[in-house]
Design a protein around this motif. Structure first.
Motif, PDB file in Angstrom:
ATOM      1  N   ASN A  83       0.664   6.401   0.802  1.00 52.22           N
ATOM      2  CA  ASN A  83       0.469   4.844   0.369  1.00 52.22           C
ATOM      3  C   ASN A  83      -0.443   3.954   0.835  1.00 52.22           C
ATOM      4  OD1 ASN A  83       0.831   1.894  -0.796  1.00 52.22           O
ATOM      5  ND2 ASN A  83       2.881   1.621   0.661  1.00 52.22           N
ATOM      6  N   GLY A  84      -1.621   3.865   1.070  1.00 51.72           N
ATOM      7  CA  GLY A  84      -2.119   2.848   1.977  1.00 51.72           C
ATOM      8  C   GLY A  84      -3.034   3.742   2.518  1.00 51.72           C
ATOM      9  N   ASP A  85      -3.188   3.333   4.247  1.00 53.35           N
ATOM     10  CA  ASP A  85      -3.448   4.331   5.507  1.00 53.35           C
ATOM     11  C   ASP A  85      -2.375   4.943   5.984  1.00 53.35           C
ATOM     12  OD1 ASP A  85      -1.412   1.789   6.104  1.00 53.35           O
ATOM     13  OD2 ASP A  85      -3.580   1.329   7.082  1.00 53.35           O
ATOM     14  N   THR A  86      -0.673   5.409   5.690  1.00 47.52           N
ATOM     15  CA  THR A  86       0.332   5.907   6.090  1.00 47.52           C
ATOM     16  C   THR A  86       0.258   6.998   4.560  1.00 47.52           C
ATOM     17  OG1 THR A  86       1.137   3.820   6.720  1.00 47.52           O
ATOM     18  CG2 THR A  86       2.343   5.277   6.406  1.00 47.52           C
ATOM     19  N   ALA A  87       0.452   8.180   5.526  1.00 46.89           N
ATOM     20  CA  ALA A  87       0.590   8.843   4.355  1.00 46.89           C
ATOM     21  C   ALA A  87       2.416   9.576   5.128  1.00 46.89           C
ATOM     22  CB  ALA A  87       0.323  10.730   4.592  1.00 46.89           C
ATOM     23  N   ARG A  88       2.923  10.181   4.563  1.00 49.05           N
ATOM     24  CA  ARG A  88       4.526  10.905   5.084  1.00 49.05           C
ATOM     25  C   ARG A  88       4.582  12.699   4.836  1.00 49.05           C
ATOM     26  NH1 ARG A  88       9.675  10.378   6.010  1.00 49.05           N
ATOM     27  NH2 ARG A  88       9.755   7.862   6.642  1.00 49.05           N
TER      28      ARG A  88
END
Length: 263
Positions: free
Chosen positions: A94-99
């Protein structure tokens, strides 16, 4: 290389979001955190260890939340590795974040006096920019309950942009002798008007070679040779005439041609 491109998100996981509280008796520590990441450099390893003081052993599922600044997720590659090789994961972004979450439970067993370790090999491609990357590793139990989490970050050194030449950096042509070049600020005292190069003074011509010596003027050599030849001719003619007159003068007879002894 079983790398996971973080921009390509997979299906949503059946895991809760970040919890406001964690289970007591568990700890998660980052034991290996790269001091820096370089764009285009080899992958670096992030190591996370979970421990507990609980008597009962249990299985663990790892999940890593990764956030980038100065780069994009498609410029990051992540390998979740175990001793047997690459470990399958699922990705949410999501945007600049990853899980990044393990598909399977960790092969190890989390017990008192026994730890469970997760390793990630992380690399940034050549086009990654300068910034930083933040990590938040989390350990869940088999039911999806957050046991404990930790956090850390490392700087990312991007590739320097190629130097561009400005118009001012172009080489200026070298002026030829006698040529005046306008520098853009031709005169300081002349109100911005270019000042023409002064003509040389008449005194500059002192010591110049005469025109006749350079072949530019008329030469006196030809007429001088002609006059000299005429004078020589006249002199020779005069000498011949005087000699003829001398031979024809009376009283000057011919010398006797024989010898007559006295009688």
């Amino acid at each position: 290389m079983a790398a996971t491109a973080l921009a390509a998100a997979a299906a949503a996981l059946a895991l809760p979001g970040p919890a406001s509280a964690v289970e007591p008796g568990f700890a998660v520590r980052i034991t290996e955190l790269p001091a820096t990441f370089g764009a285009g450099a080899e992958s670096r390893t992030l190591t996370v260890v979970a421990s507990t003081d609980r008597v009962r052993c249990q299985k663990v599922r790892w999940s890593l939340v990764l956030r980038v600044e100065g780069s994009t997720l498609d410029q990051v590659e992540v390998d979740r590795v175990e001793e047997s090789g690459a470990f399958p994961v699922r990705v949410q972004s999501n945007g600049d974040t990853a899980r990044i979450t393990d598909v399977n439970l960790d092969p190890g067993q989390l017990c008192r006096g026994r730890t469970v370790t997760a390793r990630y090999r992380i690399a940034f491609d050549d086009e990654a920019g300068t910034g930083r990357v933040q990590f938040q590793p989390q350990a869940f139990d088999a039911a999806g309950t957050l046991l404990q989490q930790s956090s850390g970050q490392s700087p990312v050194v991007g590739q320097q942009p190629a130097a561009t030449e400005s118009p001012a950096g172009e080489a200026e042509p070298t002026p030829t002798p006698g040529e005046t070049r306008d520098s853009g600020d031709a005169s300081i005292d002349g109100g911005g008007e270019a000042t023409a190069t002064p003509e040389p003074a008449e005194s500059d011509d002192i010591g110049a070679v005469p025109a006749s010596a350079t072949g530019d003027g008329p030469s006196l050599l030809g007429p001088g040779l002609i006059v000299g030849a005429v004078l020589v001719f006249l002199g020779v003619a005069l000498l011949l005439r005087l000699r003829m007159r001398t031979r024809g003068t009376p009283g000057h007879g011919a010398m006797p041609t024989g010898f007559h002894p006295g009688r």
